[in-house]
Scaffold this motif. Structure first.
Motif, PDB file in Angstrom:
ATOM      1  N   VAL A   1      15.094   6.709 -11.418  1.00 35.38           N
ATOM      2  CA  VAL A   1      14.507   6.489 -12.908  1.00 35.38           C
ATOM      3  C   VAL A   1      13.659   5.360 -12.451  1.00 35.38           C
ATOM      4  CG1 VAL A   1      16.539   4.869 -13.784  1.00 35.38           C
ATOM      5  CG2 VAL A   1      15.235   6.163 -15.324  1.00 35.38           C
ATOM      6  N   GLY A   2      14.026   4.598 -11.316  1.00 40.62           N
ATOM      7  CA  GLY A   2      13.205   3.355 -10.955  1.00 40.62           C
ATOM      8  C   GLY A   2      12.728   3.754  -9.476  1.00 40.62           C
ATOM      9  N   SER A   3      11.386   3.884  -9.227  1.00 34.33           N
ATOM     10  CA  SER A   3      10.890   4.344  -7.823  1.00 34.33           C
ATOM     11  C   SER A   3       9.972   3.593  -7.497  1.00 34.33           C
ATOM     12  CB  SER A   3      10.679   5.866  -8.122  1.00 34.33           C
ATOM     13  OG  SER A   3       9.409   5.951  -8.989  1.00 34.33           O
ATOM     14  N   HIS A   4       9.512   4.135  -6.180  1.00 38.37           N
ATOM     15  CA  HIS A   4       8.570   3.501  -5.565  1.00 38.37           C
ATOM     16  C   HIS A   4       8.256   4.152  -4.086  1.00 38.37           C
ATOM     17  CE1 HIS A   4      11.241   2.180  -2.225  1.00 38.37           C
ATOM     18  NE2 HIS A   4      12.219   1.734  -3.109  1.00 38.37           N
ATOM     19  N   GLY A   5       7.101   4.351  -3.569  1.00 43.30           N
ATOM     20  CA  GLY A   5       6.644   4.844  -2.523  1.00 43.30           C
ATOM     21  C   GLY A   5       5.182   5.377  -2.808  1.00 43.30           C
ATOM     22  N   GLY A   6       4.847   5.401  -3.954  1.00 45.74           N
ATOM     23  CA  GLY A   6       3.464   5.981  -4.178  1.00 45.74           C
ATOM     24  C   GLY A   6       2.645   4.987  -4.828  1.00 45.74           C
ATOM     25  N   ILE A   7       1.872   4.887  -5.890  1.00 44.29           N
ATOM     26  CA  ILE A   7       1.052   4.086  -6.851  1.00 44.29           C
ATOM     27  C   ILE A   7       1.414   4.202  -8.206  1.00 44.29           C
ATOM     28  CG2 ILE A   7      -1.058   5.519  -6.285  1.00 44.29           C
ATOM     29  CD1 ILE A   7      -2.685   2.943  -6.205  1.00 44.29           C
ATOM     30  N   GLY A   8       1.158   3.080  -8.854  1.00 43.36           N
ATOM     31  CA  GLY A   8       1.217   3.128 -10.133  1.00 43.36           C
ATOM     32  C   GLY A   8       2.424   2.107 -10.741  1.00 43.36           C
ATOM     33  N   GLY A   9       2.109   1.523 -11.786  1.00 40.01           N
ATOM     34  CA  GLY A   9       3.098   0.487 -12.475  1.00 40.01           C
ATOM     35  C   GLY A   9       3.409  -0.587 -11.428  1.00 40.01           C
ATOM     36  N   ALA A  10       4.452  -1.378 -11.334  1.00 36.19           N
ATOM     37  CA  ALA A  10       4.843  -2.512 -10.492  1.00 36.19           C
ATOM     38  C   ALA A  10       5.204  -2.188  -9.443  1.00 36.19           C
ATOM     39  CB  ALA A  10       5.700  -3.522 -11.188  1.00 36.19           C
ATOM     40  N   GLN A  11       5.201  -0.974  -8.663  1.00 38.19           N
ATOM     41  CA  GLN A  11       5.714  -0.845  -7.372  1.00 38.19           C
ATOM     42  C   GLN A  11       4.789  -1.258  -6.156  1.00 38.19           C
ATOM     43  OE1 GLN A  11       5.599   3.617  -6.158  1.00 38.19           O
ATOM     44  NE2 GLN A  11       4.562   3.978  -8.159  1.00 38.19           N
TER      45      GLN A  11
ATOM     46  N   ARG B   1       0.843  -1.394   0.030  1.00 41.88           N
ATOM     47  CA  ARG B   1      -0.051  -0.271  -0.065  1.00 41.88           C
ATOM     48  C   ARG B   1       0.825   1.304  -0.010  1.00 41.88           C
ATOM     49  NH1 ARG B   1      -4.021  -1.297   4.942  1.00 41.88           N
ATOM     50  NH2 ARG B   1      -2.075  -1.174   5.951  1.00 41.88           N
ATOM     51  N   VAL B   2       0.198   2.238  -0.390  1.00 37.78           N
ATOM     52  CA  VAL B   2       0.918   3.797  -0.230  1.00 37.78           C
ATOM     53  C   VAL B   2       0.898   3.931   1.325  1.00 37.78           C
ATOM     54  CG1 VAL B   2       0.484   6.159  -0.809  1.00 37.78           C
ATOM     55  CG2 VAL B   2      -0.249   4.279  -2.630  1.00 37.78           C
ATOM     56  N   PRO B   3       2.018   4.514   1.767  1.00 37.43           N
ATOM     57  CA  PRO B   3       3.475   4.777   1.082  1.00 37.43           C
ATOM     58  C   PRO B   3       4.371   3.307   0.817  1.00 37.43           C
ATOM     59  CG  PRO B   3       3.646   5.458   3.450  1.00 37.43           C
ATOM     60  CD  PRO B   3       2.311   4.942   3.250  1.00 37.43           C
ATOM     61  N   SER B   4       4.561   2.994  -0.506  1.00 35.40           N
ATOM     62  CA  SER B   4       5.188   1.925  -0.964  1.00 35.40           C
ATOM     63  C   SER B   4       6.618   2.017  -0.760  1.00 35.40           C
ATOM     64  CB  SER B   4       4.740   1.413  -2.117  1.00 35.40           C
ATOM     65  OG  SER B   4       4.989   2.517  -3.098  1.00 35.40           O
ATOM     66  N   THR B   5       7.054   2.066   0.503  1.00 35.49           N
ATOM     67  CA  THR B   5       8.432   2.366   1.009  1.00 35.49           C
ATOM     68  C   THR B   5       8.907   1.411   1.732  1.00 35.49           C
ATOM     69  OG1 THR B   5       8.108   3.803   2.820  1.00 35.49           O
ATOM     70  CG2 THR B   5       8.176   5.114   0.784  1.00 35.49           C
ATOM     71  N   THR B   6      10.342   1.058   1.945  1.00 27.49           N
ATOM     72  CA  THR B   6      11.253   0.149   2.699  1.00 27.49           C
ATOM     73  C   THR B   6      10.695   0.584   4.120  1.00 27.49           C
ATOM     74  OG1 THR B   6      12.776  -0.390   1.241  1.00 27.49           O
ATOM     75  CG2 THR B   6      13.136  -0.691   3.620  1.00 27.49           C
ATOM     76  N   PRO B   7      10.900   1.732   4.712  1.00 26.61           N
ATOM     77  CA  PRO B   7      10.454   1.847   6.191  1.00 26.61           C
ATOM     78  C   PRO B   7       9.026   1.615   6.510  1.00 26.61           C
ATOM     79  CG  PRO B   7      11.603   3.720   5.451  1.00 26.61           C
ATOM     80  CD  PRO B   7      10.981   3.030   4.108  1.00 26.61           C
ATOM     81  N   ALA B   8       8.006   1.974   5.690  1.00 23.40           N
ATOM     82  CA  ALA B   8       6.609   1.691   5.956  1.00 23.40           C
ATOM     83  C   ALA B   8       6.533   0.004   5.799  1.00 23.40           C
ATOM     84  CB  ALA B   8       5.630   2.467   5.179  1.00 23.40           C
TER      85      ALA B   8
ATOM     86  N   ASP C   1       9.564  -6.004  -0.158  1.00 23.19           N
ATOM     87  CA  ASP C   1       8.863  -4.940   0.517  1.00 23.19           C
ATOM     88  C   ASP C   1       7.989  -4.110  -0.175  1.00 23.19           C
ATOM     89  OD1 ASP C   1      11.064  -4.025  -0.465  1.00 23.19           O
ATOM     90  OD2 ASP C   1      11.492  -2.730   1.199  1.00 23.19           O
ATOM     91  N   HIS C   2       8.108  -4.156  -1.505  1.00 17.91           N
ATOM     92  CA  HIS C   2       7.514  -3.375  -2.585  1.00 17.91           C
ATOM     93  C   HIS C   2       8.136  -3.452  -4.078  1.00 17.91           C
ATOM     94  CE1 HIS C   2      11.024  -0.922  -2.481  1.00 17.91           C
ATOM     95  NE2 HIS C   2      11.028  -0.920  -1.299  1.00 17.91           N
ATOM     96  N   GLY C   3       7.714  -3.247  -4.813  1.00 15.12           N
ATOM     97  CA  GLY C   3       8.421  -3.229  -6.426  1.00 15.12           C
ATOM     98  C   GLY C   3       8.971  -1.765  -6.780  1.00 15.12           C
ATOM     99  N   GLN C   4       9.037  -1.875  -7.909  1.00 13.17           N
ATOM    100  CA  GLN C   4       9.583  -0.601  -8.572  1.00 13.17           C
ATOM    101  C   GLN C   4       8.834  -0.352  -9.629  1.00 13.17           C
ATOM    102  OE1 GLN C   4      13.740   0.940  -8.511  1.00 13.17           O
ATOM    103  NE2 GLN C   4      14.172  -0.143  -6.997  1.00 13.17           N
ATOM    104  N   ALA C   5       8.877   1.057 -10.243  1.00 11.33           N
ATOM    105  CA  ALA C   5       8.103   1.480 -11.530  1.00 11.33           C
ATOM    106  C   ALA C   5       9.263   2.437 -12.415  1.00 11.33           C
ATOM    107  CB  ALA C   5       6.822   2.013 -11.265  1.00 11.33           C
ATOM    108  N   LEU C   6       9.154   2.241 -13.715  1.00 11.16           N
ATOM    109  CA  LEU C   6      10.124   2.851 -14.428  1.00 11.16           C
ATOM    110  C   LEU C   6       9.509   4.344 -14.724  1.00 11.16           C
ATOM    111  CD1 LEU C   6      12.970   2.703 -16.054  1.00 11.16           C
ATOM    112  CD2 LEU C   6      11.541   1.680 -18.032  1.00 11.16           C
TER     113      LEU C   6
END
Length: 703
Positions: free
Chosen positions: A644-654, A209-216, A437-442
């Motif tokens: 260029v590869g990110s995560h934390g929000g929503i959208g794509g494979a993150q 879920r959002v926030p799709s970050t490692t700490p959360a 813990d999450h994925g990443q989106a380009l």
């Protein structure tokens, strides 16, 4: 000797080596001698008159290592990991120098010459293992395995019979479920492929879920609670400052807010290279405990020192890791240059400290973590959790499915094969769970798309006196959206933004107290958060429209922004896009279609868009404004930071995290939720609950 007489001999002398141990020792001795021979030939200041002397030196190094290990572990126990590092370096040089000095036919002139011999021998041995096709990670735990086998033989078997259960959880940071499947199909993850083919494990998706970050996510996985973490970093109004989760003091603060003492690792578990402890009894290289001591008062900082001795003091182990770390740095420089020459897009600069960070995380820290996990498994700790960050670091800078990122999964798979060997001789019957813990989106960054950072855009819009001149990226006038905003907030006056704008609702401060910044903007992947710290409460849309009338519609107009989430006085949370808005907290009995005015800005984010953003926008430390970048039909997003590869929000494979679990431990259906046509575990808290249930059923915990 027949089997019966051999078993009798083992009972009389359990320390007696087996043929396999002797063969392993002989191979190790030959490899060490070869490495030393090449090193002595290359290093000025060390000379040998014959091969026999080199073999004797190799034997003395092997024996000296075994003899010094127990006293070094005792000395390292009170001084922690850094003390173990110093002791280990001194021991390595001392053993090698003594061996080179004592053997006839060998002449050594200085300690620096001995250091060069150790480094070159380590590199030669590494190249030899590569040429033989050996697992790069096996050398890290070879003596741990021998020690475990000797212990097992004292119990009349290769491993104890009727072993109690154990659980080893390996987190592959940032690996999306579809990316892992791609790596398996490409032959880059043969260990995990074997598990899936043989049916010992099953692979499925869980929703980060959002926030799709490692700490959360890691707080949810280890402690079952992540509500205190709205992003990777955030403004804490109570503290009056930014909280950054990869700062040890802040990680410790956050853990005190999360823990109830019943985390995943409570009751004797071990945490390795994680952000939080999960209430583990032993914690090694854990961010939240970096500046504190272990519960038993020993060690401190990076963890109890005794377990670091084997890695730091073993001849050639640390030297090999450092040498390969330098090799990884060189490889990064080459791969970054290759992207530039080939004009791979999107891409970002891959210089600075990241180059060193990649080398450290992908070799030195990975090897150290492997060693510490093997020690914990052989010791028989009931639940062990380790985070391996190799892939995540590279994917941020290269892209989630770029060749170098996928190759990082090849190295992680080798670690799993190495840990498989430790599990085979452990006193517990460990089940291995692999998860992310999450994925990443380009996607190209927000700044690359817009030509300005999110902070610059916010400041520019705050300086505008009204919204009449704000236009969308396609040049369409903002009259329709302003009308929609008026329908939400009602009619109200606007005023120009002057020097004192935003202070009417600010807290009263003593003249000696430093005034906080007018605005704080942070990016956590494609999740952006904006605070106005001079106000003592979270501002609602009506207040924002009055103070900075161009801000909200202007942000929603930007081509790189998909939605702006903000609270309102009377209608709850609302997500605003370029051509419409949606109420995130409509009346319970209302038709869901009535919550949308114009085009639904969250439609591109899938079935979890509304629920995820509504939850994220109600977290206690969330921003006054919450933004998510635009997501393209191909699943690309625009990070509000330089990734260029990110995560934390929503959208794509993150949000498509993966869970590879033993087939004997199925996922409980009642923990699943509907996500479109799928039924998944939703949120790290649900995965935590499943892990706890598995541990409870295996007899690893009572509650």
């Amino acid at each position: 000797m027949d089997d019966g007489r051999e078993q009798t001999a083992r009972r009389r002398a359990p320390w007696l080596p087996t043929f396999g141990d002797a063969a392993d020792a002989l191979v190790g001795l030959v490899a060490t001698a070869a490495g030393l021979g090449v090193a002595i030939a290359l290093v000025d200041g060390v000379e040998a008159t014959g091969v026999g002397g080199v073999l004797v030196v190799a034997l003395l190094v092997f024996v000296g290592d075994l003899a010094l290990r127990p006293p070094l572990r005792a000395l390292a126990r009170p001084v922690g990991a850094m003390g173990a590092l110093v002791l280990g370096l001194v021991a390595q040089v001392a053993i090698a120098w003594a061996a080179l000095s004592l053997v006839p036919g060998i002449e050594v002139t200085s300690a620096w010459a001995v250091v060069r011999v150790i480094v070159i021998a380590a590199v030669v041995m590494a190249v030899g293992r590569w040429l033989l096709g050996a697992n790069d990670s096996e050398y890290v735990i070879s003596d741990v395995l021998r020690r475990a086998r000797r212990k097992a033989r004292r119990l009349d078997g290769r491993v104890p019979q009727g072993r109690p259960a154990g659980m080893l959880v390996v987190q592959l940071d940032g690996v999306a479920e579809p990316v892992l499947r791609e790596a398996v199909e490409a032959g880059l993850a043969p260990t995990m492929q074997r598990w899936l083919t043989q049916g010992t494990h099953r692979l499925e998706t869980w929703w980060a879920r959002v926030p799709s970050t490692t700490p959360a996510s890691q707080a949810g996985l280890l402690h079952g609670e992540s509500g205190e973490i709205p992003a990777f970093r955030w403004w804490d109004r109570g503290l009056g400052r930014l909280v950054v989760t990869n700062h040890p003091a802040d990680a410790a603060l956050v853990e005190t807010r999360l823990t109830d003492g019943k985390g995943l690792l409570a009751g004797g578990g071990t945490a390795v290279s994680t952000m939080f402890t999960g209430d583990a009894e032993r914690a090694y290289v854990v961010m939240s405990r970096t500046r504190t001591r272990a519960p038993d008062g020993s060690g401190g900082g990076l963890g109890p020192g005794a377990e670091f001795v084997r890695f730091f003091a073993s001849p050639f182990v640390l030297a090999r890791a450092v040498s390969l770390t330098i090799g990884e740095i060189v490889k990064e420089l080459y791969q970054a240059r290759r992207q530039h020459v080939r004009d791979v897009r999107p891409r970002i600069s891959r210089g600075g400290w990241y180059v060193v960070l990649r080398g450290v995380t992908n070799v030195l820290m990975r090897d150290l973590s492997t060693s510490l996990v093997a020690e914990a498994v052989v010791r028989g700790d009931p639940v062990v959790f380790v985070d391996l960050v190799d892939y995540d670091e590279i994917a941020h800078h290269a892209g989630p499915t770029r060749p170098e990122s996928l190759r990082a999964l090849e190295g992680l798979d080798r670690v799993l094969r190495t840990l498989e060997q430790a599990v085979a001789v452990a006193p517990r019957d460990y089940r291995v769970v692999v998860l992310s813990d999450h994925g990443q989106a380009l996607g190209e960054t927000f700044e690359q798309l817009e030509g300005a950072s999110l902070l610059d855009v916010v400041r520019e819009l705050m300086a505008r006196p009204d919204a009449s001149g704000v236009q969308s990226g396609t040049g369409e006038d903002w009259g329709p959206l302003n009308a929609l905003l008026t329908s939400v907030v009602g009619s109200g006056g606007s005023r120009a933004v002057g020097p004192d704008a935003g202070r009417a609702s600010g807290r009263v401060r003593d003249s000696a107290t430093p005034e906080p910044p007018e605005v704080v903007v942070v990016g956590s992947g494609n999740l952006g958060l904006v605070w106005f710290p001079r106000a003592d409460h979270r501002l609602v849309l009506e207040e924002l429209q009055e103070r900075w009338p161009a801000l909200v519609p202007g942000l929603a107009a930007r081509p790189g922004v998909g939605a702006v989430v903000v609270d309102t006085r009377t209608r709850g949370l609302v997500a605003i896009g370029a051509r419409g808005l949606v109420l995130l907290e409509p009346d319970r009995d209302a038709d869901p279609a009535d919550a949308v005015e114009g085009e639904d800005p969250l439609a591109p984010y899938g079935p979890r868009g509304r629920a995820d953003l509504a939850r994220a926008a109600r977290l206690p430390h969330t921003g006054d404004l919450l933004l998510v970048s635009r997501v393209t039909p191909g699943g690309h997003v625009h990070a509000f930071e330089g990734q260029v590869g990110s995560h934390g929000g929503i959208g794509g494979a993150q949000n498509l995290a993966m869970l590879l679990h033993p087939a004997q431990w199925p996922v409980d259906d009642e923990l699943r939720e509907a996500v479109g046509a799928q039924h998944l575990l939703v949120g790290a808290e649900a995965v935590h609950e499943q892990l706890v249930r598995w541990a409870r059923r295996a007899g690893l915990r009572e509650v």
